[in-house]
Design a protein around this motif. Structure first.
Motif, PDB file in Angstrom:
ATOM      1  N   ILE A  20      -8.770   9.822  47.459  1.00  0.00           N
ATOM      2  CA  ILE A  20      -9.762  10.352  46.529  1.00  0.00           C
ATOM      3  C   ILE A  20     -11.074   9.609  46.682  1.00  0.00           C
ATOM      4  O   ILE A  20     -12.154  10.200  46.714  1.00  0.00           O
ATOM      5  N   GLU A  21     -10.958   8.282  46.823  1.00  0.00           N
ATOM      6  CA  GLU A  21     -12.179   7.499  47.038  1.00  0.00           C
ATOM      7  C   GLU A  21     -12.855   7.916  48.343  1.00  0.00           C
ATOM      8  O   GLU A  21     -14.080   7.978  48.440  1.00  0.00           O
ATOM      9  N   LYS A  22     -12.024   8.216  49.336  1.00  0.00           N
ATOM     10  CA  LYS A  22     -12.569   8.631  50.631  1.00  0.00           C
ATOM     11  C   LYS A  22     -13.338   9.936  50.487  1.00  0.00           C
ATOM     12  O   LYS A  22     -14.427  10.099  51.054  1.00  0.00           O
ATOM     13  N   ILE A  23     -12.795  10.888  49.738  1.00  0.00           N
ATOM     14  CA  ILE A  23     -13.487  12.167  49.536  1.00  0.00           C
ATOM     15  C   ILE A  23     -14.829  11.941  48.863  1.00  0.00           C
ATOM     16  O   ILE A  23     -15.857  12.485  49.253  1.00  0.00           O
ATOM     17  N   ILE A  24     -14.828  11.102  47.838  1.00  0.00           N
ATOM     18  CA  ILE A  24     -16.066  10.867  47.094  1.00  0.00           C
ATOM     19  C   ILE A  24     -17.104  10.211  47.998  1.00  0.00           C
ATOM     20  O   ILE A  24     -18.293  10.535  47.960  1.00  0.00           O
ATOM     21  N   GLU A  25     -16.641   9.314  48.876  1.00  0.00           N
ATOM     22  CA  GLU A  25     -17.586   8.565  49.697  1.00  0.00           C
ATOM     23  C   GLU A  25     -18.117   9.393  50.862  1.00  0.00           C
ATOM     24  O   GLU A  25     -19.319   9.456  51.096  1.00  0.00           O
ATOM     25  N   GLU A  26     -17.197  10.030  51.619  1.00  0.00           N
ATOM     26  CA  GLU A  26     -17.641  10.665  52.855  1.00  0.00           C
ATOM     27  C   GLU A  26     -17.320  12.149  52.953  1.00  0.00           C
ATOM     28  O   GLU A  26     -17.579  12.757  53.983  1.00  0.00           O
ATOM     29  N   GLY A  27     -16.786  12.749  51.868  1.00  0.00           N
ATOM     30  CA  GLY A  27     -16.412  14.163  51.947  1.00  0.00           C
ATOM     31  C   GLY A  27     -17.598  15.089  51.814  1.00  0.00           C
ATOM     32  O   GLY A  27     -18.672  14.707  51.365  1.00  0.00           O
ATOM     33  N   LYS A  28     -17.390  16.331  52.264  1.00  0.00           N
ATOM     34  CA  LYS A  28     -18.408  17.372  52.076  1.00  0.00           C
ATOM     35  C   LYS A  28     -18.070  18.147  50.815  1.00  0.00           C
ATOM     36  O   LYS A  28     -16.926  18.119  50.354  1.00  0.00           O
ATOM     37  N   SER A  29     -19.070  18.871  50.290  1.00  0.00           N
ATOM     38  CA  SER A  29     -18.782  19.583  49.055  1.00  0.00           C
ATOM     39  C   SER A  29     -19.633  20.829  48.922  1.00  0.00           C
ATOM     40  O   SER A  29     -20.722  20.921  49.490  1.00  0.00           O
ATOM     41  N   ILE A  30     -19.100  21.834  48.203  1.00  0.00           N
ATOM     42  CA  ILE A  30     -19.876  23.005  47.828  1.00  0.00           C
ATOM     43  C   ILE A  30     -19.771  23.152  46.323  1.00  0.00           C
ATOM     44  O   ILE A  30     -18.745  22.836  45.722  1.00  0.00           O
ATOM     45  N   SER A  31     -20.855  23.649  45.729  1.00  0.00           N
ATOM     46  CA  SER A  31     -20.861  23.866  44.283  1.00  0.00           C
ATOM     47  C   SER A  31     -21.042  25.330  43.999  1.00  0.00           C
ATOM     48  O   SER A  31     -21.777  26.026  44.694  1.00  0.00           O
ATOM     49  N   MET A  32     -20.321  25.807  43.004  1.00  0.00           N
ATOM     50  CA  MET A  32     -20.499  27.180  42.561  1.00  0.00           C
ATOM     51  C   MET A  32     -20.062  27.201  41.105  1.00  0.00           C
ATOM     52  O   MET A  32     -18.888  27.041  40.790  1.00  0.00           O
ATOM     53  N   ASN A  33     -21.044  27.364  40.246  1.00  0.00           N
ATOM     54  CA  ASN A  33     -20.829  27.218  38.817  1.00  0.00           C
ATOM     55  C   ASN A  33     -19.583  27.973  38.333  1.00  0.00           C
ATOM     56  O   ASN A  33     -19.447  29.137  38.626  1.00  0.00           O
TER      57      ASN A  33
END
Length: 133
Positions: A20-33
């Motif tokens: 989980i820490e790895k995702i927060i640090e180096e993960g990519k993300s998309i947002s869609m309300n």
RNA sequence: AAAGUCAGCCGUUCUAUCGUCUUCUUGCCAUCGGUAAGAGGGAGGAAAGUCCGGGCAGCAUAGUGCAUCCCGCCUGGCGAAUAGCCGGGGAACAAGGUGAGCAAUCAUCAUGUUACAGAUAGUGCUACAGAAAAGGAAACCGCCCCAUGGUAGCAAUACUUUAGGGUAAGGGUGAAAACGUGAGGUAAGAGCUCACGCUCCUUCGUGGUAAUGCGGGGGAAUAGAAAACCUCGGGAGCUGAAAGAUCAAAUAAGUUGCGGUGAUGCUUCAUCACGAAACUACCAAAGGGUUGCACGCCCGAUUGUCUGUAAAGAUAGCCGCAACGGGUAGAUCGCUCGACCCCGAAUUAUUCGGGGCGACAGAUAAAUGAUAGAAGUCCUUUAUCUUUGGUGGAGGAUACAGAACCCGGCUUAUAAGCUGACGAACCAG
């Protein structure tokens, strides 16, 4: 692997603090309300192609009952509609850790979650396809 | 009566489909796990706030003081408990009834309230309003005295201007104006004096287990708030399940470096000499513990070997510190029954055996769910019948809230329903 079954066992949940820490640090993300999906392609200790964690911030929902309710709704929708992601990742022979965050301010009902989360999942699949090319 | 308020009790149920955690059984794969099927179990009265008290665990522990935190009338029962709850009593306060008194006030009756030690140890505070808000201070209006000017009057005197002084009785402000009432006293007034009364301290007698009551003597003071700080009395060792234990060694063994001791002084005894015993000091020679701080206290190597004529030196051992080393958000345990009662045995506050009683979720980025339908309860509306009710239709409501080591309490949140109290009208005045 019986991909058609709508299960959600321990091994399908993301339970490692480190990941989980790895995702927060180096993960990519998309947002869609009102959802935000963060992920990272990595090796997992399970045979499932995906591990998912669902988070609802305490800032917006003070009561534990509300947070539990939202998590359960998202989990149900994911459980019933995960087969697309599974087959996609299996065809690429990759594994992925996902973190879903709910950013809304009100407790939604089931129909709303189903409609919007499915759209978000579609966008997520498109993003995976782009990245793997 | 209804609405409402307060307190207590209670805290809906079933079916289908798809899922989830856990225990057991069976099958398969396979080897201590995975998987499938079946069966059993899976949130609360507050699981919440984390406010008290414990269990349990680790660390610590001669003692004393300071700091910090908690508690605060007495008594009986329940209880592990100086917690809490229940019962009884005491005190204070509140608005009443009755009686006594000129009055202040007192006595008594029932009701209600009280985080109920201290505001008379000390420091600080008391908004707004008000002249003044806490050295017994303060003069706005008022009251009084003296001086002076004016008007009226023959005059006594009356009214009045200005300056000075006295005065806390009266008015006004305020939650509160610095003891209260009555009388004396005075220019006017004032605990200024007297009587009665209120409060506190102390002492004697007496009733009561006690809190404390009653009576007598002596003394002192007179606002509020201790939920501002604080003082007094009593209690608490510190930290919390991310405690803690195990997982090949688990911050060990080992290695290296540095410092120290090894080799201080004195007394007594003994010897030709070597030596032995005890004490003391530098604080020893470095250091460590006392887990918030200080005092104080405690621990802590001093035993051998070698070289040297000797002085002294070297070294082993030992003590302390530092570095290297190995581990690091993984797994398992803790982790799911018990601060209960009775009997017996061993033994001296614990263990073992038997029986009873009440409980019996065990997750760990977080299981106990999602969806659909039905029933129950209540409300609104409507139809109908055998009409203080029953039976249907339609619509609506169904709260507060989610275990995180475990118990006993406290506090706070709660729909609907049930129970109790208050609450209207009427009567009387």
């Amino acid at each position: 692997m019986p991909a058609s079954r709508h299960t959600f066992t321990k091994d399908e949940r993301l339970r490692s603090r480190k990941l989980i820490e790895k995702i927060i640090e180096e993960g990519k993300s998309i947002s869609m309300n009102p959802f935000r999906i963060s992920w990272t392609i990595t090796e997992l200790t399970t045979t499932f192609p995906v591990q998912v964690a669902i988070a609802v911030p305490k800032r917006f929902f003070k009561r534990a009952v509300d947070r539990n309710r939202i998590k359960r709704l998202i989990r149900e929708v994911y459980r019933k509609n995960k087969s697309g992601i599974y087959s996609l990742l299996q065809s690429k022979e990759k594994q992925c850790a996902i973190l879903v965050v709910f950013n809304g301010r009100k407790v939604p009902d089931y129909e709303e979650v189903e409609k919007k989360f499915l759209l978000t999942l579609q966008r997520f699949e498109e993003a995976i396809l782009k990245n793997s090319r």
